[in-house]
Each structure stands twice: as C-alpha cells, then as structure tokens.
Design a protein around this motif. Structure first.
Motif, PDB file in Angstrom:
ATOM      1  N   GLU A  64      36.703  31.945  25.419  1.00 42.15           N
ATOM      2  CA  GLU A  64      38.021  31.851  24.794  1.00 42.15           C
ATOM      3  C   GLU A  64      38.999  31.114  25.697  1.00 42.15           C
ATOM      4  O   GLU A  64      39.889  30.398  25.210  1.00 42.15           O
ATOM      5  N   HIS A  65      38.835  31.300  26.991  1.00 38.34           N
ATOM      6  CA  HIS A  65      39.695  30.569  27.921  1.00 38.34           C
ATOM      7  C   HIS A  65      39.480  29.062  27.802  1.00 38.34           C
ATOM      8  O   HIS A  65      40.448  28.282  27.842  1.00 38.34           O
ATOM      9  N   GLU A  66      38.217  28.664  27.645  1.00 35.89           N
ATOM     10  CA  GLU A  66      37.939  27.235  27.457  1.00 35.89           C
ATOM     11  C   GLU A  66      38.571  26.724  26.169  1.00 35.89           C
ATOM     12  O   GLU A  66      39.142  25.624  26.129  1.00 35.89           O
ATOM     13  N   ILE A  67      38.453  27.554  25.110  1.00 36.08           N
ATOM     14  CA  ILE A  67      39.080  27.146  23.840  1.00 36.08           C
ATOM     15  C   ILE A  67      40.589  27.030  24.005  1.00 36.08           C
ATOM     16  O   ILE A  67      41.224  26.075  23.515  1.00 36.08           O
ATOM     17  N   LEU A  68      41.181  28.010  24.690  1.00 37.17           N
ATOM     18  CA  LEU A  68      42.631  27.952  24.918  1.00 37.17           C
ATOM     19  C   LEU A  68      43.020  26.755  25.774  1.00 37.17           C
ATOM     20  O   LEU A  68      44.092  26.160  25.574  1.00 37.17           O
ATOM     21  N   LEU A  69      42.127  26.406  26.725  1.00 44.62           N
ATOM     22  CA  LEU A  69      42.411  25.215  27.526  1.00 44.62           C
ATOM     23  C   LEU A  69      42.420  23.957  26.659  1.00 44.62           C
ATOM     24  O   LEU A  69      43.267  23.073  26.826  1.00 44.62           O
ATOM     25  N   GLN A  70      41.434  23.907  25.731  1.00 49.19           N
ATOM     26  CA  GLN A  70      41.422  22.756  24.820  1.00 49.19           C
ATOM     27  C   GLN A  70      42.686  22.720  23.967  1.00 49.19           C
ATOM     28  O   GLN A  70      43.298  21.655  23.780  1.00 49.19           O
TER      29      GLN A  70
END
Length: 703
Positions: free
Chosen positions: A334-340
């Motif tokens: 989810e952190h990666e998604i939020l980073l995107q």
C-alpha cells in the motif's frame, strides 16, 4: 334477396359493436366466453345466410366453365378501382355470369365494408371481421375442404392463445430487472461497508506498527541493561571467589596457630594430626574447586518451569512477529501504491502550479475600487456603504447598477419589442412606451403588492400572464408602459433581493414555489420565536434562539446553526442568557433589503440545494452529458433521501422530466428505456424548483 338485406346489416352492426378484450387481458375464462358467444352468433348467422345464398340447396360449379371471371380482391368499396370492377361486372354477357352464391357473398362483403367506421384506431381489425365471416361461411358450405380450412382457424386461435404468455414474459422480465436493481443496491452497500472495514484495518495496522516500534526500542534498552548487569555480576562473582579464598586462608592460619599453641588438648600425635589436617585441606580444596566449577557451569541454568513459560512466551511472540511481518508486507504494498499516487499528485501539483503562474502572468491586475468614490453619487461615504462586504464581481454589479440607474432616469421612452414568440407576453407591443421613472422604493412596493395578490388568488394562470393582468387592473391603459418600466428596473438592479427574485420567477428561471416557501419559512421562524416570548416583550435569550432554530431546521448541521446565530447578533464570547430583539431580525428597509439573518438563511438554502443535487449526481454515477431514465432518478432520490413522501417525490420527477403528475408512471410500471432526459437538463430543472432534504440518509423510509 330483398328480405335478406336487413338481416345482413343487423349482423354486421352486431359484429362491429362486439366488445373485444383489452390488449393486456390474459383471463382464460373471458376468452372462452367470448369465443362461445362468437360461435353462437356465427352459427345463427350461418343458418340465415345459408338459406339466402344457396340456390335450391345446390352450389354452382362456377368458375369451372368460365376462365375470364375475376375474384373479388381486397379493395376499398368506395375506391375508383372498386367502381371500375363493379361496372365491368355489369357489362359482362349473361352467358358467363357469376354464380348467385358468389355474387351474394361479394355484395354482403361490400355492404359490410361500407358500414365500417374507418376513423377509429382499430381500423384494420374491423376490416378483417367481414372477411372472417365469409371464411366461416366457406368452411361450413364446402364440406370437402372443411378439415383443411378448420386447421387454419385452429392455428390462428392457437396464436391468439399465446398472447397471454407474451404478456407474462414481459412481467417476468420487469420483475427480474427489479431484482437486479435491488442486488446492485445491496452490492453498493456491501462495497461501502468493506471500504469502511478497510479504513479501520489500516488504522489498526498503523497502531500496531507504532506499538511494534515502541516494543523494539524497549527491547533494545532492556538488552543494554541486561549486558551491563551481566558484567557487573561477573565482576562481583570473581571478587567474591577471591574474598572467600582469602577468608579460608586466614581461617586455616588461625587453626594452625591454635593447634601449635595447645598440643595437649587432643591427646594425639601432632604429626598425625598435621598430616590429617593436610589431607583434609586438600579434600576441602578439591571440593571447593568442584563447587566453583559447578557454580560456574550451572550458575545461569533456570528451572524447567521457567524455561517452559519462556518457551511459550517466545512462541506467542514469534506468531505475532509472523503476523506483523505479513501486515508489514501489505503495508509496504500500500505504501508503494501511495507513493505512486503521491507522484501522480506531485505531477498534477506541478502542472497546476505552472498553470497558476501562467494565469498570474497573463491575468489583469486587481482593480483599485477607491477610484469609484468620486464617480458614484453620494461620494466616498455612500460608496463605502455600497462596497461593504462585497467581492469584485459584486462590486462590478453595484457599479453597473449605479451607471444604469442614471441612464434609465434619462430615458423618456422605451422602444417596443414586437410580437415575436421569444418576447414575453407582457412585453409584446409594437411602438413606443413611456418611461414612468419610479424610484426603487416604488418598484419594490409594487412588486410586494403583486406577490400579495398572487398569494390571495388561486394560481391557475401562469405568473407572467398574472403580472400583466395585475398591471391592467391597477393602471388600465398605462399597463404596458408600467410593464416595460418595471421590467427594465428589475433587470438592472440585480443586487436588490425583491427585484432579483421577482425577475427570476418572471423569466422562468426559478419556480415561484421557491419564493413562497422562503416566505413561509421566515414566517414560521417568527411565529416560533413569538411563542417562546411568553411576556410578549420582543426579547428572547440566545439559548431560546438556538432551540427554535434546531426545532425548525432539524437537519441543519451545528456549524450552520452557529452561522445563523452569529448573523442574528450572537458572539462566541457572549453568554447564552443575553437577550435578543428577535423582531429586528425580520425587518426590511425601504428598498426591500432584509437583515443579515434572513440573508444568511437564504444563502444556506441555496448551498443546501446545491449539495443535495450534487449528492443526487454522485448517486446516479453519470456524467452531465449522459441520459438518465425516470426509474433511475426515482431510485436515486429514495436512496439519498428515504423520508421523501410519494407526492413530493412525484413533484420532483414532474419538474425533472417536464411531465404532469397525472401522467407519471407508477413505481414498478415504468420501463427502463421509457422516459429519458439529459442529466444536465434534469439538474437544471430541479435547480429552478423548491427542492430540499426531508430526512437523514440513514433514516428508514416514512410510511
């Protein structure tokens, strides 16, 4: 043959006036009874006509001996083609005339067709009835071909019998559509619940992560403390061993001295005792070394019970660690998604920033409104009064009104706009009309009189027609001049509440129910405050004001109530026991401008209507250019406002689709592809009328 004509005509009349079931009827008993009635009438008629049409009970073999004869075609009895054929039959030679039975049938068919009423909707069905009767005569008279012809009739009745199944199929299709819509609503509700559960789980993960970080820091601190304690205990153990060795040495020396000083006590050989003492010391030393070795080897060993408890605790901590690792992996994803999303947001921010810089570079500088002080009549004091609390757009309107007022007073006449369809009915005039040049106070008073008269009478005619009728009744021949004068004034002074609202209703941009409902709301508030004022002194406390507002507007949020109280004169630092002159909240000045309390009430009504329509748009899930059906709008309104009663709901639908309430289909009867309208147009129409929330969204529908 002359005696047979009246009977044929009466039979035709009976067959034409026979009542047929409606298109949607599926009652088998009704169909059976109708079929039996028709068969009885046909049999009676067949008996009558068989006596008239047959010649001596024998059928003529025609056209076996004539090949040039023609059979009666499906032509209109009154057409040119039909008259031409009738003339040709009369001119045929007598030797090859048609059989009498055929001529009688054709004559009967022509009479029946002439007697038909072709102006009704069921023209084709009526024209088919005489041919059915002729076909029945043929079935009965031609015994040889009767089975074949009867099978044709049987197939036709079988086709008719299948019509109820078709209607039943349509009903089943509608039920299935309703079930699909209900399942979609349930799915939407489940999705919303899952989203809420997801947010709660995300919060729980954040909380667990924080606890994990705090536990890790505490574990590291405890490890440091344990290492320090371990080193301290090791040093104390070594010091203790050295101290014990020193004590033992001192004790041995003391014993040696005591034995040397008193050799007669034991009564034995000192050499033997010395040797025994030496061996005992060696044994003691060996035992002490073994004891020290055992302590060194097993000093840190814990009991089995403590070991098992620690092992169980370790296992639980390991399971928690595995769970936290899996949660950590999900959080990383989810952190990666939020980073995107963050990168996307950064790109949009950069794009908006560049657009803002471009707009700031190309936009014109903010005007200096202080320059208007010397231009407006009244000087700086009047301009400060006009410009107080207004933005640039409103100041432009004020400036235009000041300029337009001067120009309007200079005009002596108005040119007529003509009689075009685009011209409002009260302005249709060709020529020049006089400018009456009234003051703003006169115009406002006249408009108030129009509203009073409108509320007293039944609202049968349209508002523009009623407005012109009022002017004719008051001013007589000068009604057209006053109509043009008032229209130019209300079109110019948009900042005046009375004029702007009257102009919107007069031009069809707003329903008059909006104005009426607003006045009723203000009157209801004044009545409630008067009821609270038991002493009739015109004063109530701020606490009473808050209670009245919450009772009158149960669905307003707390901050909205706060805004109304502040507009009424309440301040955060003031006490709830302070008295308020509530009658001053509803006073209007000579130009019809209301107090800030009523203005704030109107602003909140407009904002709440916009929020309600935006919520309706979100519930429909469509773009403004998409088309929406009446069932979808009905369902969306019931979803966002379950407390809507049937009459109010039908009123909203009537405005949105521009249909009379009597022509609206009932719930469950409308078709999915029936009445459609563009979503943008439907929202604009609802914006014109008085639409407001009747209850909270979570509330169950009212009975």
């Amino acid at each position: 043959m002359a005696s047979a004509k009246p009977r044929c005509s009466s039979f035709a009349t009976t067959s034409r006036t026979h009542m047929r079931p409606s298109e949607g009827t599926t009652d088998d008993s009704f169909l059976t009874e109708t079929k039996n009635t028709q068969n009885r009438k046909l049999s009676q008629k067949r008996k009558t006509l068989s006596c008239q049409f047959s010649i001596g009970g024998q059928l003529s073999p025609w056209p076996t001996y004539t090949s040039g004869q023609t059979i009666l075609h499906n032509r209109k009895p009154c057409s040119y083609d039909f008259r031409k054929r009738a003339g040709s039959w009369q001119k045929q030679p007598l030797g090859i005339t048609k059989p009498r039975y055929l001529e009688q049938l054709e004559n009967y068919l022509r009479k029946e067709l002439l007697l038909l009423d072709l102006s009704t909707d069921s023209t084709q069905e009526l024209r088919l009835q005489p041919y059915r009767e002729i076909f029945e005569f043929f079935i009965e008279d031609f015994k040889t071909y009767k089975p074949l012809l009867s099978s044709i009739t049987h197939q036709r009745e079988k086709i008719r019998a299948l019509e109820p199944l078709k209607a039943k199929l349509v009903t089943v299709n509608e039920d299935c559509n309703e079930r699909i819509l209900a399942m979609r609503a349930e799915e939407r509700y489940e999705i919303s619940m899952l989203k809420r559960e997801k947010m709660n789980l995300l919060k729980l993960i954040d909380k667990k992560n924080e606890e994990k970080i705090s536990l890790q820091s505490e574990v590291s601190k405890l490890r440091r403390n344990l290492a320090e304690e371990y080193l301290r205990y090791l040093s104390e153990r070594d010091a203790r061993k050295i101290l014990i060795a020193d004590l033992n040495e001192l004790r041995y020396q003391r014993e040696d001295k005591s034995l040397a000083q008193s050799p007669g006590i034991w009564g034995e050989d000192p050499v033997k005792l010395t040797l025994a003492l030496k061996m005992t010391r060696q044994d003691l030393t060996r035992t002490q070394m073994e004891l020290n070795t055992m302590k060194a080897n097993f000093g840190d060993v814990v009991p089995r019970r403590d070991f098992e408890m620690q092992e169980k605790t370790n296992k639980d901590l390991q399971e928690q660690l595995d769970s936290l690792k899996s949660d950590y992996k999900e959080v990383c994803k989810e952190h990666e998604i939020l980073l995107q999303l963050h990168m996307t947001t950064l790109k949009e921010r950069d794009r908006f920033h560049s657009e803002l810089q471009e707009i700031q570079r190309t936009s014109t500088p903010r005007p200096d409104w202080s320059k208007c002080e010397d231009v407006v009549a009244g000087g700086p004091d009047r301009w400060q009064m006009l410009a107080e609390g207004k933005n640039s757009d409103q100041l432009v309107d004020v400036l235009l009104e000041e300029i337009g007022e001067g120009l309007l007073q200079e005009k002596d006449f108005f040119p007529g706009l003509g009689y075009g369809e685009a011209i409002p009915p009260f302005l249709r005039f060709d020529g020049i009309v006089e400018n009456k040049k009234p003051t703003k106070k006169d115009v406002v008073n006249l408009l108030k009189d129009v509203w009073k008269q409108r509320l007293l009478e039944e609202q049968k005619e349209k508002f523009p027609d009623f407005f012109f009728s009022f002017l004719e009744h008051r001013f007589g021949p000068e009604a057209m001049a006053w109509a043009y004068t008032i229209f130019e004034n209300i079109k110019l002074f948009r900042s005046n509440e009375v004029m702007s609202q009257f102009y919107a209703v007069l031009m069809g941009k707003r329903s008059e129910s909006v104005y009426i409902k607003q006045k009723e709301t203000v009157a209801q508030l004044l009545k409630e405050m008067t009821n609270v004022d038991s002493q009739n002194e015109g004063l109530i406390t701020m606490e009473n004001l808050s209670t009245v507002l919450k009772n009158t507007f149960p669905f307003k949020k707390e901050e909205k109530i706060q805004e109304l109280m502040e507009a009424g004169g309440w301040h955060p630092n003031s006490s709830n026991a302070d008295l308020l002159n509530y009658r001053s909240l509803f006073i209007e000045d000579e130009e019809g401008q209301s107090m800030p309390f009523v203005q704030k009430l109107w602003e909140q009504y407009v904002d709440e209507k916009d929020e309600y329509l935006e919520e309706l748009k979100q519930e429909l899930g469509l773009e403004l250019d998409d088309e929406v059906t009446l069932p979808k709008v009905r369902e969306a309104l019931m979803n966002i406002d379950p407390s809507l009663d049937k009459q109010t709901l039908n009123g909203y639908l009537s405005w949105a689709f521009q249909l009379p309430m009597t022509e609206l289909p009932e719930e469950g009867e409308e078709k999915e592809e029936g009445i459609v309208v563009q979503l943008k147009i439907a929202l604009q129409r609802l914006q014109m009328t008085d639409i407001r929330r009747m209850g909270s969204r979570e509330q169950e529908p009212a009975s």
